[in-house]
Enzyme design. Sequence first.
Site, PDB file in Angstrom:
ATOM      1  N   CYS A  64       0.171   3.764   2.684  1.00  8.81           N
ATOM      2  CA  CYS A  64       0.625   3.253   3.984  1.00  8.81           C
ATOM      3  C   CYS A  64       2.096   3.599   4.208  1.00  8.81           C
ATOM      4  CB  CYS A  64       0.425   1.740   4.078  1.00  8.81           C
ATOM      5  SG  CYS A  64      -1.294   1.207   4.022  1.00  8.81           S
ATOM      6  N   CYS A  74       0.849  -1.193   0.000  1.00  5.08           N
ATOM      7  CA  CYS A  74       0.000   0.000   0.000  1.00  5.08           C
ATOM      8  C   CYS A  74       0.891   1.253   0.000  1.00  5.08           C
ATOM      9  CB  CYS A  74      -0.906  -0.041   1.231  1.00  5.08           C
ATOM     10  SG  CYS A  74      -1.739   1.493   1.633  1.00  5.08           S
TER      11      CYS A  74
END
Length: 109
Positions: free
Chosen positions: A37, A34
């Site tokens: 993230c 991600c």
Amino acid sequence: MNETGFAVFTERTFEVEVLGRSGLTLVDFWSEGCAPCRQLGRLLQQLATEIPSGVRIGTVQIEENPALAERLGVHAAPTLMFFKDGTLVATRTGVDRRQVLKKLVETHA
């Protein structure tokens, strides 16, 4: 601790290390692969140098702890949850500016 120097929380440790802890704990729910993230992780690294020493930052890898993520209603990554004395006081999904996160820490610390 993970490579960022943050605590790593799991389904087994969350109850004691987050819900049973006094003070403010930021929990970053993230997912492998991600990009946002990783961006939030870098912001939290910067923020860690600017926040009071009693504030704890930790991470939960969603794929490795699906029951915990589901129990807490985490439906997107990244999700950042702020726990004060074991009680959820704020949730942010996605990536915010460092100043926004710092203000949230100051508000709840």
